[in-house]
Write a protein that holds these residues in place. Sequence first.
Motif, PDB file in Angstrom:
ATOM      1  N   ASP A 255     -24.228   4.258 -12.214  1.00  0.00           N
ATOM      2  CA  ASP A 255     -25.227   3.009 -12.634  1.00  0.00           C
ATOM      3  C   ASP A 255     -24.930   2.673 -13.978  1.00  0.00           C
ATOM      4  O   ASP A 255     -25.186   1.319 -14.321  1.00  0.00           O
ATOM      5  N   LEU A 256     -24.286   3.524 -14.763  1.00  0.00           N
ATOM      6  CA  LEU A 256     -24.335   3.130 -16.351  1.00  0.00           C
ATOM      7  C   LEU A 256     -22.982   1.740 -16.257  1.00  0.00           C
ATOM      8  O   LEU A 256     -22.976   0.947 -16.938  1.00  0.00           O
ATOM      9  N   GLU A 260     -24.915  -4.073 -16.760  1.00  0.00           N
ATOM     10  CA  GLU A 260     -24.367  -4.942 -17.909  1.00  0.00           C
ATOM     11  C   GLU A 260     -25.290  -4.726 -19.236  1.00  0.00           C
ATOM     12  O   GLU A 260     -24.563  -4.634 -20.192  1.00  0.00           O
ATOM     13  N   ALA A 261     -26.389  -4.513 -19.149  1.00  0.00           N
ATOM     14  CA  ALA A 261     -27.140  -4.561 -20.321  1.00  0.00           C
ATOM     15  C   ALA A 261     -26.728  -3.396 -21.248  1.00  0.00           C
ATOM     16  O   ALA A 261     -26.277  -3.299 -22.607  1.00  0.00           O
ATOM     17  N   GLU A 267     -21.062  -2.605 -27.105  1.00  0.00           N
ATOM     18  CA  GLU A 267     -20.076  -3.418 -27.756  1.00  0.00           C
ATOM     19  C   GLU A 267     -20.374  -3.809 -28.963  1.00  0.00           C
ATOM     20  O   GLU A 267     -21.162  -4.936 -29.224  1.00  0.00           O
ATOM     21  N   ILE A 268     -20.477  -3.097 -29.783  1.00  0.00           N
ATOM     22  CA  ILE A 268     -21.074  -3.335 -31.300  1.00  0.00           C
ATOM     23  C   ILE A 268     -20.377  -4.459 -31.889  1.00  0.00           C
ATOM     24  O   ILE A 268     -20.844  -5.069 -33.034  1.00  0.00           O
ATOM     25  N   VAL A 295     -31.300   1.608 -28.402  1.00  0.00           N
ATOM     26  CA  VAL A 295     -32.910   1.454 -28.129  1.00  0.00           C
ATOM     27  C   VAL A 295     -33.497  -0.084 -27.762  1.00  0.00           C
ATOM     28  O   VAL A 295     -34.279  -0.289 -26.692  1.00  0.00           O
ATOM     29  N   GLU A 296     -32.833  -1.112 -28.114  1.00  0.00           N
ATOM     30  CA  GLU A 296     -32.963  -2.259 -27.856  1.00  0.00           C
ATOM     31  C   GLU A 296     -32.656  -2.437 -26.479  1.00  0.00           C
ATOM     32  O   GLU A 296     -33.318  -3.410 -25.591  1.00  0.00           O
ATOM     33  N   ALA A 297     -31.700  -2.042 -25.796  1.00  0.00           N
ATOM     34  CA  ALA A 297     -31.409  -2.001 -24.485  1.00  0.00           C
ATOM     35  C   ALA A 297     -32.024  -1.042 -23.630  1.00  0.00           C
ATOM     36  O   ALA A 297     -31.643  -1.091 -22.330  1.00  0.00           O
TER      37      ALA A 297
END
Length: 459
Positions: A255-256, A260-261, A267-268, A295-297
């Motif tokens: 799943d990871l 895509e998110a 990808e910093i 956390v945003e993702a």
Amino acid sequence: MFYSKSAPLNRREWLRVGGLGALGLSLPSVLKARPASKDATFGKAKSCIVLFLSGGPPQHETFDPKPDAPLEIRGDFKAIPTSVPGVQFSEVLPRTARLAHRMSVIRSMTTGINAHSTSGAFMLTGYEPLSKAENVPAGGNDWPSIAAAVGALKPSERSPLSSVVLPEWIENNGHIVWPGQNGGFMGSAWHPQMIKCDPAAQRLRIEGMSLVEGMTEMRFSERGGLLRQMDARFRAAVANPHIDETDAMHQRAFDLIHSEASRAALEIEREPAAMRDRYGRGKFGQSVLLARRLVEAGTRLVQVNWAREPADQNAGSPLWDTHQRNAQRVREVLAPQFDQAYAALIEDLQSRGLLDETLVVVMGEFGRSPTINKSGGRDHWGNVFSVALAGAGVPGGQIIGASDKIGAYPSDRPVRPPDLAATLFHLLGIHPHHEFLDPIQRPRLVTDSGVPLREITGI
């Protein structure tokens, strides 16, 4: 990833798919649900970032200065005013001081343990360890960490990464990994995902998080189908409780790769250069920025451990363990990185509309001694130290508890790790006395004696 010694069956050695490691996930079948609290603060935090200042940050040089104490107690630094009238922080935290109105600072945290690993296990799990000795290694009978419990009991609905630890495990000199950092006796399915990396590197490379060279998406999917066929045959031939757990972990791994998110969050390099500069280009600053991206993702909890510097294994004052040259280490190395990254995180979350739903916790395993030793350092001190919380409805501008006039012991409102753990669980929507079943079906509580802090939760 650090694995439980109690799990003898490890099929990762049977088939490695793209070099991908197993990820942590919940096991709803072993959980016993508990009615949700109707309190307004229950579940206010949709996510949590824990900044763990490994080594033990000095309370005198951070959140609890003692300007009226003798020089050998107060140290070299002045106390400065914060954005809250009457509240002072150390002068080495100027950016943080300007955000005090958004923070609740506990000045009476106590473990009573002066050993890194066991005091650390107490803080990271909320359960008092049986041994108070130093250099106790991690083992299969450890209590699960708060990070593990959150990932298992409150998995993300938006990301296969529910609970993450980065950029490395916490360990004592000699590479002795602390207890209380993973799923413990609950096994590998409860382990938080370790993202071992250096976000400050020119090109971020995360072991197990990318397809190996020559591995296409089609081939990867084909291998997934082959693995599922092998799983079915293996389960038909062998009865073992670890099989379903391992199968579920493999599925989470697939799943990871296909999320895509989640991949984009890692990808910093997508961040504008100005934003990366804002957090600080060091390993800690970039790790904190990576935590915000996760956390945003949709990641539920990210724990950022203060990483070791080169040659730290042989240093007299590694990490925040300032046995020597405390003032110099704090002024030149430690405080500037923390102050910059923490302020950037709070302001960044606020500007993105995420602070009201993201709990930010700053803590270490203990504090430092009130007296300065002959080497100009401060020694281990579990009797009293400071913890800071912000975001997710945490009331800003308040001090909880107090240390005595030299910062040696609590003088008001002692707070112990079970109470802190109960507070974090409550804010994250897990009842502090939630009951789950261990692998041999014994009922366990996420906290056995912890009571959420009324100053934080209002209950």
